[in-house]
Design a protein around this motif. Sequence first.
Motif, short mmCIF file in Angstrom:
data_model
loop_
_atom_site.label_atom_id
_atom_site.label_comp_id
_atom_site.label_asym_id
_atom_site.label_seq_id
_atom_site.Cartn_x
_atom_site.Cartn_y
_atom_site.Cartn_z
N ASP A 1 0.81 -1.23 0.00
CA ASP A 1 0.00 0.00 0.00
C ASP A 1 0.83 1.28 0.00
O ASP A 1 0.34 2.33 -0.38
CB ASP A 1 -0.91 0.03 1.25
N HIS A 2 2.10 1.16 0.47
CA HIS A 2 2.91 2.37 0.63
C HIS A 2 4.03 2.48 -0.40
O HIS A 2 4.75 3.47 -0.39
CB HIS A 2 3.54 2.35 2.03
N CYS A 3 4.18 1.50 -1.29
CA CYS A 3 5.46 1.39 -2.03
C CYS A 3 5.73 2.59 -2.95
O CYS A 3 4.96 2.89 -3.85
CB CYS A 3 5.49 0.11 -2.85
N PHE B 1 14.62 -7.83 6.66
CA PHE B 1 13.18 -7.96 6.36
C PHE B 1 12.50 -6.62 6.58
O PHE B 1 12.74 -5.94 7.58
CB PHE B 1 12.52 -8.99 7.29
N SER B 2 11.57 -6.29 5.69
CA SER B 2 10.80 -5.06 5.86
C SER B 2 9.60 -5.31 6.76
O SER B 2 8.93 -6.33 6.64
CB SER B 2 10.29 -4.56 4.51
N LEU B 3 9.35 -4.36 7.65
CA LEU B 3 8.14 -4.37 8.48
C LEU B 3 7.51 -2.98 8.42
O LEU B 3 8.19 -1.98 8.67
CB LEU B 3 8.48 -4.72 9.93
N VAL C 1 16.20 -5.56 10.16
CA VAL C 1 14.89 -5.11 9.70
C VAL C 1 14.97 -3.72 9.05
O VAL C 1 15.85 -2.93 9.37
CB VAL C 1 13.86 -5.05 10.86
N SER C 2 14.04 -3.50 8.14
CA SER C 2 13.86 -2.18 7.54
C SER C 2 12.45 -1.74 7.93
O SER C 2 11.46 -2.33 7.49
CB SER C 2 14.00 -2.30 6.01
N LEU C 3 12.37 -0.73 8.79
CA LEU C 3 11.08 -0.39 9.41
C LEU C 3 10.49 0.88 8.82
O LEU C 3 11.20 1.86 8.58
CB LEU C 3 11.27 -0.19 10.92
C1 SAM Z 1 11.33 -0.64 -2.15
S1 SAM Z 1 11.55 -1.87 -0.91
C2 SAM Z 1 12.43 -3.12 -1.76
C3 SAM Z 1 12.83 -4.31 -0.89
C4 SAM Z 1 11.77 -5.36 -0.66
N1 SAM Z 1 10.87 -5.53 -1.71
C5 SAM Z 1 11.04 -5.04 0.65
O1 SAM Z 1 9.93 -4.58 0.63
O2 SAM Z 1 11.68 -5.28 1.66
C6 SAM Z 1 12.79 -1.20 0.14
C7 SAM Z 1 12.28 -0.53 1.38
O3 SAM Z 1 11.62 0.67 1.03
C8 SAM Z 1 10.53 0.85 1.91
N2 SAM Z 1 9.54 1.74 1.31
C9 SAM Z 1 8.79 1.50 0.23
N3 SAM Z 1 7.93 2.51 0.00
C10 SAM Z 1 8.14 3.43 0.95
C11 SAM Z 1 7.58 4.70 1.26
N4 SAM Z 1 6.59 5.21 0.52
N5 SAM Z 1 8.06 5.38 2.31
C12 SAM Z 1 9.06 4.87 3.07
N6 SAM Z 1 9.65 3.66 2.83
C13 SAM Z 1 9.19 2.95 1.80
C14 SAM Z 1 10.00 -0.56 2.06
O4 SAM Z 1 9.16 -0.68 3.19
C15 SAM Z 1 11.26 -1.37 2.16
O5 SAM Z 1 11.69 -1.51 3.48
#
Ligand code: SAM
Length: 443
Positions: A99-101, A203-205, A241-243
């Motif tokens: 939802d936030h990507c 891991f993303s949370l 973790v990536s929070l």
């Molecule tokens: C783009 S993702 C790629 C890695 C993998 N697919 C994942 O979700 O862990 C990398 C990091 O960016 C974060 N992220 C994505 N969209 C975001 C947003 N709108 N604001 C802040 N962080 C964001 C994700 O939560 C994730 O931890």
Amino acid sequence: MNIRLSYYGWMVTRNLVKVNQLHLGDSPKTDLLLDLYTGLFAPYEDSSLHNFMLDEGLIELSDESASRGEILLRYQRNPFEHLEKIIFEITTCCNFNCDHCYNAQVPRLTELNPKILRDAVDNFICMGIRRFDFVGGEVSLYGDGWLELVEHIRSYSDDIGISLYTNGWWLEQAKFKAAGQLFADTQAYLAELKRRGVSHVVFSLDGPNDLHDVSRHRPGLYQKILRGLAQVKKVGLAPRVSLLIRAEWSNEEVESFLAEPASIIYDFDPHTPTYERALRLSLDPTNAISSFIDVGNGAGDDRIQFPILDTRDHPLYCRNFYRLSPSLTVKANGELATCRLSQAGEGYGNLHQQSLVETLNQFDEAFIYKLHVNRELEIYLPLVDRSLFGSAFTHLCSLRAIITMLARKMHEQSISFEDALAIQRINREVAVLTGHFPLKEKE
Ligand SMILES: C[S@@+](CC[C@H](N)C(=O)[O-])C[C@H]1O[C@@H](n2cnc3c(N)ncnc32)[C@H](O)[C@@H]1O
Ligand code: SF4
């Protein structure tokens, strides 16, 4: 003509000094590097040594009129002096649609030329970089060849940090394919990551429990990731973790969100206070903590908004566009990028078109470098189309990214400030990339 160290050459020399490998008399090349590092410049000679080092991009020609002060200032303003890690995006393809990507609307592609990435690694290592993140999209699924690049990085040293960022889709799976390879189960996958040289699995949370699972559209994933942290540790890899933090959460909510994975990652005694566990996690740079930024799928989020467009209280420029800290991203399309939001940080150079060293040495010639260093974003602020983007944002970075892309497109297409129709078209192009257009239906 004179010669001086290039941006790349200064980084290489600084690293050689740091690791105590730059000794006078070792070779004519190191003597010249040391000469320029301490003496700033020297007269150019049409010699094989000078021409070889010019070809390698370690030194560059400089006008004789440049003063010592100017050259010293250039060395002191090296855009990469605070650079600590390289992020390889590798792919924008993903099996989730969170939802936030922020990446939701960027074109889907995967880097298919491993050689340019290997060559780039060789240069980054010479510059003293000791951390590499593989981020995506979802590298673990679509990043064909990424583990070969990991092996290449690892061949340099056991001390380099190599992190895989992942949504954890492969946890508790049996017989699954990841980046073209078949694995019997999670343990086998993790063992292979370790064998190839990965050191951290991140891991993303996106929030505690259901908040995470709803945002990721995967019921039960939060708990699987907590169990996954322990599994990662069991094979001898470091779990991290990536929070994602939301501005509307209270301090207590943020603390307990951080403390839960911290307990597993760092083996805390269950009686350790929440703030202590949260602090430990936040101080470890191999974790990532980011505020939610309303770009991509998150565009138009109106939980917390503050109007920005009419005020100049917030500086719009960002230092990261000209003094990178802590990371530089190599995108899946070959672009070197400062900012990771949509395509905002692109425009410095592309590894498919010119070498990494050339791009680094010309970094300050990029339009977006100058846009931010000269504080010129405000000039473009009135051009932002509020009917597309709204007049309020959750995060200032969203507005920065929008203006940066708008300005760059205008510059590249030679569009004047008077050309209202073209500006309207460019606003739409940017809004498609940032997820602000077409507008989403409200539930
Ligand atoms: C783009 S993702 C790629 C890695 C993998 N697919 C994942 O979700 O862990 C990398 C990091 O960016 C974060 N992220 C994505 N969209 C975001 C947003 N709108 N604001 C802040 N962080 C964001 C994700 O939560 C994730 O931890
Ligand atoms: S945050 Fe990660 S998992 Fe979610 S859609 Fe974006 S790239 Fe995919």
